[in-house]
Structures are given as structure tokens and as C-alpha cells.
Write a protein that holds these residues in place. Structure first.
Motif, mmCIF file in Angstrom:
data_model
loop_
_atom_site.group_PDB
_atom_site.id
_atom_site.type_symbol
_atom_site.label_atom_id
_atom_site.label_comp_id
_atom_site.label_asym_id
_atom_site.label_seq_id
_atom_site.Cartn_x
_atom_site.Cartn_y
_atom_site.Cartn_z
ATOM 1 N N VAL A 608 45.555 44.882 27.209
ATOM 2 C CA VAL A 608 44.950 43.549 27.303
ATOM 3 C C VAL A 608 44.308 43.352 28.670
ATOM 4 O O VAL A 608 43.193 42.817 28.784
ATOM 5 N N ASN A 609 44.989 43.807 29.710
ATOM 6 C CA ASN A 609 44.420 43.692 31.060
ATOM 7 C C ASN A 609 43.125 44.488 31.183
ATOM 8 O O ASN A 609 42.166 44.037 31.825
ATOM 9 N N LYS A 610 43.096 45.671 30.580
ATOM 10 C CA LYS A 610 41.875 46.485 30.610
ATOM 11 C C LYS A 610 40.736 45.787 29.860
ATOM 12 O O LYS A 610 39.594 45.741 30.334
ATOM 13 N N LEU A 611 41.060 45.236 28.691
ATOM 14 C CA LEU A 611 40.040 44.544 27.899
ATOM 15 C C LEU A 611 39.515 43.312 28.632
ATOM 16 O O LEU A 611 38.308 43.039 28.644
ATOM 17 N N ALA A 612 40.438 42.566 29.253
ATOM 18 C CA ALA A 612 40.039 41.328 29.934
ATOM 19 C C ALA A 612 39.281 41.603 31.233
ATOM 20 O O ALA A 612 38.523 40.743 31.701
ATOM 21 N N ALA A 613 39.475 42.791 31.773
ATOM 22 C CA ALA A 613 38.846 43.099 33.059
ATOM 23 C C ALA A 613 37.410 43.590 32.920
ATOM 24 O O ALA A 613 36.682 43.665 33.912
ATOM 25 N N MET A 618 30.089 47.897 25.582
ATOM 26 C CA MET A 618 30.444 49.208 25.045
ATOM 27 C C MET A 618 31.766 49.721 25.621
ATOM 28 O O MET A 618 32.530 50.397 24.926
ATOM 29 N N THR A 619 32.033 49.383 26.868
ATOM 30 C CA THR A 619 33.341 49.745 27.431
ATOM 31 C C THR A 619 34.451 49.040 26.672
ATOM 32 O O THR A 619 35.494 49.621 26.364
ATOM 33 N N PHE A 620 34.220 47.774 26.339
ATOM 34 C CA PHE A 620 35.179 46.986 25.567
ATOM 35 C C PHE A 620 35.429 47.642 24.204
ATOM 36 O O PHE A 620 36.570 47.781 23.770
ATOM 37 N N ILE A 621 34.360 48.055 23.526
ATOM 38 C CA ILE A 621 34.477 48.694 22.207
ATOM 39 C C ILE A 621 35.243 50.010 22.311
ATOM 40 O O ILE A 621 36.102 50.325 21.476
#
Length: 626
Positions: A608-613, A618-621
Motif C-alpha cells: 500500500v505504501n508503494k502504491l500510495a507513493a 504504469m508504475t502503479f499498474i
């Protein structure tokens, strides 16, 4: 010191930009000098807190994050340590007289504004039990409602934490049931075993909790002021069982049961009985008709047909026999797995909500989220059974070596990957474009390069199946959500970052408007989203919410994402990531695997921290497909 430092950290993190020490002190209910001391504590241990607090003359304090992972860990710790609503209720239950807000602020170490926020949450919870907070000038506040509803509320939330713990204050640990609880459980277990009356351990504990509360309330002079309509709902065996339990509790606990209290005990026994599966023929026509109505409503709303699932129908009818009694008697069966069900059976919980709507229409009474969660467990078993039957893939194999090679490849795929494949179609290159226009495929394998730029995943394969190639194909078929698949649902134009909202309502309204601008949606689209949220908040996981309409709508499945600049309080916690899922009718079979994948990806705080950061789409995907 640690606790107060965490409170300061959370306060500054929820404030955009600089915050004066005076404002921070008012929020925490301490002096400005104390605030500066907490700030120094955090700065001295930057590595532990993952942040530092800068002080600028004339501007105030500013929170600078130096280690996102450590900071979020500390922030979550602050949130978990301060369940103010639970503590406020504990005061109300203990005192049962008027309590002044000043006293609560002093005891809880919070400001008046923070107390107002927590009381707003509490009022929402109390409304589910027909309770309210009564205020009286110069006196304060207290819980208001019937004795029956107050007992329901206490049993559902605070029996073990408050009343049972209080009974033998100082003689038992917090994790050990009180002597009264043990005493009543021994009585109930003994009488039930003598009558061979079936009851699970969880339901037994639930019954004991209700009886323990009843005894405690009667011992303090608080008796029921209403009678349960128990007439005609009990048989001779149940009545005798109840009378024996009552007689023993009266003798051993020195308490007298009035007629209303005796019927209350009988109602708890009837409403919490377990109907054995081999007694399914005794299920009433009312229960069978209710199951039929519910399955019909689910088919119409979610396109899921359970009409041939006899196991599900049997289990629902057995469950409805005591449930109908509980509805009529106003009794609730608490589910100790409620929170786990909402997270891991979220699609099934939506089906339970549909069932709840049918029940509410028939009985003119709503049922609690605890009761809905039991229904969700039955639906989840049925969905998993369907899921195992529908998740096999339709694949297309493209080959340019002729008919014999086509037959050879088809047999190889069917032999090595039979657990992943529903149907294999093999074609020549010149047939390829026509094939994908006429049929739907989940995966394309080709022995030659293809002129294709669509959304179906494509993988080049060797004609001869070597061990390494077999492993690669198997891994590809096992991966339900590849980058290509996710890009079918997530759109960069609906990936919202760095936006700031004050409320969850504002977040939902904004996301709904963004979707409506880009996709054709019915007029009641936003209404359906808020309708689902009203049943129970969709913040299933820490820092993440999964709102969605209360129906399958639209012509295309799409997911909008809000990566919030500032966390927003949702239903029971603050949220940083919001996934608004809109599932089209034709994609009803994809609802569960898609939900399960998102829940799995967001179950880790590190993920979650990685996604929120990230603010890069494309990084999110790529994070989501890992």
C-alpha cells in the motif's frame, strides 16, 4: 511520552503545511511548551519515527518525512492505539449517568473538536441499535434507549472488554473471562449436553454473553421493559431447557428472573439454535420461499444463477429457520469473524446485502451486518465453487506449419495445461484476425510474430514443448491479472493523484463525475455508489477503500483510482487509496477474481505504501500485477 509523540505526529500529518504550536497544543489539549518537547522527542529519534519536525518562527511546525515506510508504520500505530469511540462507550456504560464533555476530554486527552468528531461516529453506530446520546444542559450526556436495545448493543461491542472484566476487578486478567461468565457457561453447557441440543462453540459463547449481561443488569436493578413475542416459537423441549437454565442461574447467581426476563432467555435459545442438516425436511415453507426470493433477486441484480446449487439452497434454508425467529424477536447473532468476512468475502457480502434487502422488504425489519456476514459465508462457498468452474481460459494457438502441426499443438496444450484451459482453438495466421473478431479469447499463443496490438495477452511459443517453455506457459496461464488485463480496467485518465478532499463524500462525488465524463453511466450511478456505502463502509483494509455501485451497471468495466494527497476518514479509519470499481453486467463472472486480486495486493502495508507513493500510472499498474 511515546503515545503523546505519536499523537503529535498524526496531528501534523493531517494538517497541510505549517501548523502553529498553539493550534497543535489546542488539538492535543496540552501547552505549547509540551508540544515543543514532543517535537524534540521525535527529532531525537528520526530513524524510529521516519520523520522530523521543522520549526519556523512566525509559521509554526512542519512535518518532513524522511523514511516513508517507518513513518507510515508509526502513524498506523498511533491510529490503532487510539480507539476513542470504544473508550467513550466504555465511559457511558460504566457511568450510566450524565457525563460532561469536559470530563471526557480530560480523561481521553483530546480536544473538544476531536470529541465532537468521535461522538459523530458513535451516534452513527448507536443508530443501528435504536439508541442515541441524550444531552441535558449543565448535566452532560448519557446513552438513551430501551433496556432491550442497550443489552443488544453491549453484547455486540463491549461485554468482554467492559462488564465481564469489571466483575472481578483486579482478580483476573483482561484476556480471561470473568467468574460469572465461566459460571453461566458451565450451566448452559451442562444443560445443553444433557438435552443433546446442537450448538457451535461460537454461538454458545454468544448466548452466554447475553445471559451474563442480563444477570449483571438485573443485579444492578435494571430489568427489561418489554416482552418478547415468544408464544408459538418454542417447543416443550426448548421451554424445559430454558427453565432448567433459569432455575440454576437464579440459584447460583442470586438473581430473580421476571416473566419478561424468562421469555428473553427462551428467545435467545430459540434464535441461536442450529438446525442439523439431516433435519432439512423440517424447514418451514416460509424459509424455503425466502431463499427462492433471494436467489431470484441475486440473479436479476448480479447475473449469478444459484438455482442449481442444491447445497447452497439447503444451507440457506437451515440458516433461515432460526434467523426468522431472531428477526421477529429482535435478537442478533454476533459473528466473531465479521471483520474477516468483510475483507475476504467482500463479493459474497454484496450478495448478502441483496438478501438483506429482500428480508427487510418481507419482514419490515433490517438485519445487522453480523447477520449479513453469516449469509456472506454461505454465498462465498458457492461463489468459490462457481469460480473454480469458470476461471479456466479460452485460448487461441496460432501456427503456420499446417493441419498436422495444428493437431499436434492442440493435443500438447490439452495435455500439459488441462487444469488451466476450458477450450483450445488452433488456427493458421491468415485466419487469426477473423478468429479474434468472432470469438472471445483469454490468451493467444503463437509460434510466429503476429500483427496484433489489442488487449488480449500474447505469448510466443516454440513448436516443440521443452520443459522451460512448459513452465513459462503455465506461469502465464496461472497469472490471472497481467499488465494487459489490468489495463483493460484501469485507465490513466482515471488515475487521480495529488488531489485533496475533506470528506469521503467529496472523494466519491469527484470520482463518479470523472467516470461519467468518460463513460456512459445511468442517471442513478452516483446514487448506487452511496447506497452501497450506506450499508457498511468499504474501507476493508487499513488505508484503502473499495467503493462500488450497489448493482452491475454500465457498458464497460472500469476502475477509477484516487491516490489522495491527504488521508480522509472513511467509515472506521483514514484512507489514502480509493479504488472505485464499476463492473459491467457482461463481466459478472470477473467480479470475484478482480476483487480478490485487489484485496490480496492491498493486504500488505508495504505494498500500500508503494502504491500510495507513486504518481506514475504504469508504475502503479506494475505494482498491482506483482
Amino acid at each position: 511520552m511515546e503515545k503523546l509523540s505519536l499523537l503529535l505526529l498524526r496531528t501534523l500529518s493531517e494538517h497541510d503545511g505549517f501548523m502553529t504550536s498553539k493550534a497543535a497544543a489546542a488539538e492535543l489539549g496540552v501547552s505549547r511548551k509540551t508540544v515543543r518537547r514532543y517535537a524534540e522527542e521525535i527529532n531525537q529519534h528520526q530513524e524510529r519515527y521516519g520523520c522530523m519536525i521543522q520549526a519556523k518562527k512566525g509559521s509554526g511546525l512542519y512535518l518532513q518525512i524522511t523514511n516513508e515506510e517507518a513513518f507510515q508504520r508509526r502513524k498506523e500505530q498511533a491510529s490503532h492505539n487510539d480507539d476513542f469511540v470504544s473508550r467513550i462507550i466504555e465511559f457511558f456504560i460504566q457511568e450510566e449517568t450524565y457525563i460532561k464533555s469536559e470530563m471526557l476530554c480530560e480523561r481521553l486527552f483530546i480536544s473538544q473538536s476531536k470529541l465532537s468528531q468521535e461522538l459523530k461516529k458513535l451516534r452513527r453506530i448507536l443508530s443501528h441499535y435504536q439508541l442515541s446520546i441524550q444531552t441535558k444542559p449543565y448535566y452532560g450526556m448519557k446513552l438513551s434507549g430501551s433496556e432491550f436495545d442497550l443489552r443488544r448493543f453491549m453484547a455486540s461491542n463491549y461485554l468482554q472488554r467492559t462488564h465481564i472484566k469489571q466483575l472481578e476487578e483486579g482478580t483476573i486478567s483482561e484476556d480471561t473471562p470473568s467468574l460469572l461468565h465461566q459460571q453461566i457457561k458451565a450451566i448452559v453447557s451442562s444443560e445443553f449436553s444433557q438435552k443433546a441440543y446442537p450448538m457451535s462453540e461460537a454461538i454458545l459463547n454468544n448466548l452466554v454473553n447475553h445471559l451474563a449481561i442480563a444477570v449483571l443488569r438485573m443485579q444492578s436493578g435494571r430489568y427489561l421493559d418489554r416482552n418478547l413475542p415468544i408464544s408459538g416459537r418454542t417447543n416443550d423441549e426448548q421451554t424445559l431447557l430454558g427453565e432448567r437454565i433459569i432455575a440454576r442461574i437464579e440459584k447460583e447467581c442470586a438473581v430473580h428472573f421476571t416473566e419478561y426476563e424468562r421469555n428473553y432467555v427462551l428467545g435467545q435459545i430459540v434464535g441461536k439454535r442450529v438446525v442439523p442438516r439431516n433435519e432439512k425436511m423440517t424447514v418451514s415453507d416460509e424459509a424455503a420461499e425466502l431463499v427462492s426470493k433471494i436467489l431470484k433477486a441475486i440473479k436479476e441484480s448480479r447475473q449469478i444463477d444459484f438455482s442449481k446449487d442444491l447445497d447452497l439452497q439447503t444451507m440457506l434454508m437451515l440458516h433461515f429457520a432460526p434467523l426468522i425467529d431472531r428477526i421477529e424477536l429482535g435478537i442478533e447473532l454476533k459473528n466473531p469473524l465479521l471483520n474477516e468476512v468483510k475483507v475476504h468475502c467482500n463479493v459474497a457480502y454484496d450478495l448478502a446485502i441483496i438478501a438483506g434487502q429482500v428480508i427487510a422488504k418481507q419482514f419490515e425489519k433490517t438485519i445487522s451486518d453480523h447477520e449479513l456476514s453469516y449469509l456472506a459465508m454461505h454465498f462465498d462457498v458457492a461463489l468459490n465453487k462457481k469460480d473454480s468452474q469458470t476461471q479456466r481460459k479460452y485460448i487461441l494457438v496460432v501456427n503456420d506449419l499446417g493441419r498436422a502441426a495444428n493437431t499436434f499443438l492442440k493435443e500438447k496444450f490439452e495435455f500439459y495445461f488441462r487444469n488451466y484451459i476450458k477450450k483450445v482453438t488452433v488456427c493458421n495466421p491468415y485466419e487469426f484476425l477473423q478468429m479474434i473478431e468472432e470469438q472471445e479469447f483469454d490468451f493467444i499463443f503463437s509460434s510466429i510474430p503476429l500483427p496484433y496490438e489489442g488487449t488480449i495477452p500474447v505469448m510466443n511459443v516454440d513448436y516443440f514443448m521443452q520443459p522451460d517453455m512448459i513452465k513459462k506457459i503455465e506461469a502465464a496461464l496461472a497469472a490471472v491479472f497481467t499488465e494487459e488485463v489490468l489495463l483493460n480496467y484501469f485507465k490513466e485518465s482515471l488515475f487521480i493523484c495529488e488531489q485533496e478532499f475533506e470528506t469521503k463524500e467529496a472523494v466519491l462525488h469527484f470520482l463518479c463525475q470523472q467516470i461519467k465524463e468518460q463513460y456512459s453511466m445511468p442517471e442513478n450511478f452516483e446514487t448506487l455508489v452511496f447506497e452501497r456505502e450506506a450499508f457498511f463502509g468499504t474501507d476493508f483494509l487499513p488505508s484503502v477503500a473499495f467503493p462500488h455501485p450497489n448493482a452491475l451497471i454500465g457498458s464497460e468495466t472500469v476502475i477509477a483510482v484516487a491516490n489522495l494527497k491527504k488521508p480522509v476518514f472513511w467509515y472506521k479509519q483514514t484512507v489514502r487509496l480509493v479504488f472505485l470499481l464499476v463492473i459491467a453486467e457482461q463481466d459478472h463472472l470477473k467480479v470475484k477474481p478482480l476483487n480478490d486480486h485487489l484485496i490480496k495486493q492491498c493486504s500488505s502495508l508495504d505494498k500500500v505504501n508503494k502504491l500510495a507513493a507513486t504518481t506514475d500510472f504504469m508504475t502503479f499498474i506494475n505494482y498491482l500485477k506483482e
